[in-house]
Scaffold this motif. Structure first.
Motif, PDB file in Angstrom:
ATOM      1  N   ASN A 107       0.796  -1.226   0.000  1.00  0.00           N
ATOM      2  CA  ASN A 107       0.000   0.000   0.000  1.00  0.00           C
ATOM      3  C   ASN A 107       0.827   1.274   0.000  1.00  0.00           C
ATOM      4  O   ASN A 107       0.318   2.334  -0.399  1.00  0.00           O
ATOM      5  CB  ASN A 107      -0.951  -0.008   1.200  1.00  0.00           C
ATOM      6  CG  ASN A 107      -2.163  -0.868   0.938  1.00  0.00           C
ATOM      7  OD1 ASN A 107      -3.003  -0.540   0.115  1.00  0.00           O
ATOM      8  ND2 ASN A 107      -2.247  -1.995   1.623  1.00  0.00           N
ATOM      9  N   TYR A 115      -0.016   4.742   5.248  1.00  0.00           N
ATOM     10  CA  TYR A 115       0.232   3.531   6.036  1.00  0.00           C
ATOM     11  C   TYR A 115       1.429   3.775   6.958  1.00  0.00           C
ATOM     12  O   TYR A 115       2.576   3.800   6.535  1.00  0.00           O
ATOM     13  CB  TYR A 115       0.450   2.337   5.110  1.00  0.00           C
ATOM     14  CG  TYR A 115      -0.856   1.848   4.528  1.00  0.00           C
ATOM     15  CD1 TYR A 115      -1.472   0.702   5.012  1.00  0.00           C
ATOM     16  CD2 TYR A 115      -1.506   2.563   3.522  1.00  0.00           C
ATOM     17  CE1 TYR A 115      -2.701   0.269   4.509  1.00  0.00           C
ATOM     18  CE2 TYR A 115      -2.732   2.148   3.018  1.00  0.00           C
ATOM     19  CZ  TYR A 115      -3.317   0.997   3.516  1.00  0.00           C
ATOM     20  OH  TYR A 115      -4.530   0.582   3.020  1.00  0.00           O
ATOM     21  N   HIS A 252      -2.406  -3.119  -8.375  1.00  0.00           N
ATOM     22  CA  HIS A 252      -3.053  -2.895  -7.084  1.00  0.00           C
ATOM     23  C   HIS A 252      -3.809  -4.138  -6.621  1.00  0.00           C
ATOM     24  O   HIS A 252      -3.697  -4.550  -5.476  1.00  0.00           O
ATOM     25  CB  HIS A 252      -4.010  -1.698  -7.206  1.00  0.00           C
ATOM     26  CG  HIS A 252      -4.733  -1.353  -5.948  1.00  0.00           C
ATOM     27  ND1 HIS A 252      -5.908  -1.988  -5.567  1.00  0.00           N
ATOM     28  CD2 HIS A 252      -4.475  -0.442  -4.966  1.00  0.00           C
ATOM     29  CE1 HIS A 252      -6.334  -1.482  -4.413  1.00  0.00           C
ATOM     30  NE2 HIS A 252      -5.481  -0.538  -4.030  1.00  0.00           N
ATOM     31  N   HIS A 259     -11.758   2.619  -2.491  1.00  0.00           N
ATOM     32  CA  HIS A 259     -10.337   2.594  -2.147  1.00  0.00           C
ATOM     33  C   HIS A 259      -9.578   3.785  -2.733  1.00  0.00           C
ATOM     34  O   HIS A 259      -8.359   3.859  -2.588  1.00  0.00           O
ATOM     35  CB  HIS A 259      -9.699   1.294  -2.648  1.00  0.00           C
ATOM     36  CG  HIS A 259     -10.258   0.072  -1.998  1.00  0.00           C
ATOM     37  ND1 HIS A 259     -10.093  -1.197  -2.515  1.00  0.00           N
ATOM     38  CD2 HIS A 259     -10.998  -0.077  -0.863  1.00  0.00           C
ATOM     39  CE1 HIS A 259     -10.708  -2.078  -1.734  1.00  0.00           C
ATOM     40  NE2 HIS A 259     -11.257  -1.418  -0.735  1.00  0.00           N
ATOM     41  N   ILE A 269      -5.808   3.126  -1.604  1.00  0.00           N
ATOM     42  CA  ILE A 269      -5.515   2.289  -0.451  1.00  0.00           C
ATOM     43  C   ILE A 269      -6.026   0.867  -0.662  1.00  0.00           C
ATOM     44  O   ILE A 269      -6.584   0.536  -1.701  1.00  0.00           O
ATOM     45  CB  ILE A 269      -6.134   2.901   0.822  1.00  0.00           C
ATOM     46  CG1 ILE A 269      -7.657   2.976   0.681  1.00  0.00           C
ATOM     47  CG2 ILE A 269      -5.553   4.278   1.085  1.00  0.00           C
ATOM     48  CD1 ILE A 269      -8.390   3.348   1.949  1.00  0.00           C
ATOM     49  N   ASP A 270      -5.817   0.038   0.361  1.00  0.00           N
ATOM     50  CA  ASP A 270      -6.363  -1.324   0.425  1.00  0.00           C
ATOM     51  C   ASP A 270      -5.988  -2.177  -0.775  1.00  0.00           C
ATOM     52  O   ASP A 270      -6.822  -2.885  -1.345  1.00  0.00           O
ATOM     53  CB  ASP A 270      -7.885  -1.283   0.589  1.00  0.00           C
ATOM     54  CG  ASP A 270      -8.301  -1.003   2.025  1.00  0.00           C
ATOM     55  OD1 ASP A 270      -7.402  -0.901   2.876  1.00  0.00           O
ATOM     56  OD2 ASP A 270      -9.502  -0.874   2.284  1.00  0.00           O
TER      57      ASP A 270
END
Length: 371
Positions: A107, A115, A252, A259, A269-270
């Motif tokens: 991430n 993060y 990704h 996200h 993200i994620d």
């Protein structure tokens, strides 16, 4: 939603400071029974840790199939459950630590500054403590690992902007400014033609196996999957050509509008972390996936726009047949995952999943009609 933990100035082993966010106060040890605490006791410890910075804070506790997510004022903590969900097995602390470290690494590519790092949940003499990784004690048992993230503004997530009709063309331009160099510079995946096609077909079979269950009574699902199989066979050469052209990269893996946070610069993200083979993707497969999710959220124009501009930037113009094939396969996969919620022992939001399943099946039907 959320990147580097720094030790607090006091060098306390039970505190840390977030870059550009208010500091969490000392993580006070939580008194629990002498036997090792269960998952809910660990969740409570983390809630108290978040409240230590602001005792009046309202902590949102979110349970997913795989994790507990605790949303504080400025930080978010994520704790994996000690469960088996093939192909994942998180029943050991070592497995959960590996997963947490992979989550950080994957991430930080598209969400730098979000993060922040890891917390160790340590246990000694009946006391459970939440300790920044750099200050964990070698004499105490580490029971769990927690991913720490900076909280992002929910109102700036792409799905929220779509639903409120607040998405601007400049937002998509900013997202492309992040995604174009990500895909252009991504590591090329080490997967051969046969494996790539096999994974594609395996996803279809998994979807058919679940969506074809009698308890769902989905109309015409058998016909839909027969058409999907026929389309895959007819256009298998397009899939193989993407491998031959070196178009498959480490992407990704779960590019959905919820996200994507459209702040300045955008953060994505994620990323998928539990099986990195599933992150070996064609960038245009990911954009088709994002496009169908945006369509399900209410805006079918986003996917085609992103694909057209990405194609120009990467000097890559995949055929319409390939894009429709990618869309249909992903829509069936999302239909499968939606319906699977109804098979859980404890179904959360039971009224949500079948209507969502039908939306994805409709998108798959429309994509296949174009082939």
């Amino acid at each position: 939603m959320y990147a580097g933990i720094e030790p607090a100035v006091r060098h306390s082993p039970s505190s840390y400071r977030m870059r550009s966010t208010p500091a969490l106060a000392d993580y006070a040890p939580q008194r629990v029974p002498r036997s090792p605490p269960d998952t809910l006791a660990r969740v409570h410890c983390l809630e108290e840790a978040l409240k230590s910075a602001n005792p009046s804070a309202q902590i949102e506790r979110i349970e997913t199939h795989m994790s507990w997510v605790l949303v504080g004022d400025t930080e978010v903590l994520k704790l994996k459950k000690p469960i088996v969900s093939p192909p994942m097995d998180y029943t050991t602390v070592d497995a959960r630590e590996r997963n947490a470290r992979t989550e950080l690494r994957q991430n930080r590519r598209l969400a730098p500054g979000v993060y922040l790092g890891l917390i160790a949940l340590q246990w000694a003499e009946g006391t459970l403590s939440a300790v920044p990784e750099g200050y964990r004690s070698p004499t105490q048992a580490t029971l769990d690992w927690v991913v720490v993230m900076r909280r992002l503004p929910r109102e700036r997530m792409l799905d929220q902007l779509i639903r409120r009709g607040r998405l601007r063309p400049a937002d998509l331009d900013a997202l492309l400014a992040v995604l174009i160099p990500f895909y252009r510079d991504a590591v090329h995946a080490k997967v051969d033609e046969g494996e790539y096609v096999a994974r594609f077909r395996h996803s279809i079979q998994l979807s058919f196996g679940l969506l074809g269950r009698a308890e769902f009574a989905l109309p015409h699902v058998g016909e839909l999957f027969e058409r999907m199989e026929q389309a895959t066979t007819a256009h298998e050469g397009l899939l193989r050509a993407r491998i031959g052209e070196g178009r498959i990269v480490e992407g990704h893996g779960d590019l959905r509008p919820e996200h994507v946070c459209l702040i300045d610069p955008p953060m994505v993200i994620d990323a998928l972390e539990f099986d990195l083979r599933l992150s070996d993707v064609d960038p245009f497969d990911e954009l088709c996936f994002l496009g169908l999710e945006c369509e399900a959220a209410g805006d079918a124009s986003i996917g085609p726009r992103l694909i057209a501009q990405m194609g120009a930037a990467l000097d890559d113009q995949p055929s319409g047949a390939l894009l429709h094939l990618y869309t249909a396969r992903s829509a069936l996969m999302r239909a499968r995952l939606s319906a699977a919620h109804l098979l859980a022992a404890k179904v959360r939001e039971p009224a949500l999943w079948m209507p969502r399943t039908l939306v994805y099946l409709q998108i798959a039907h429309k994509a296949l009609a174009c082939l």
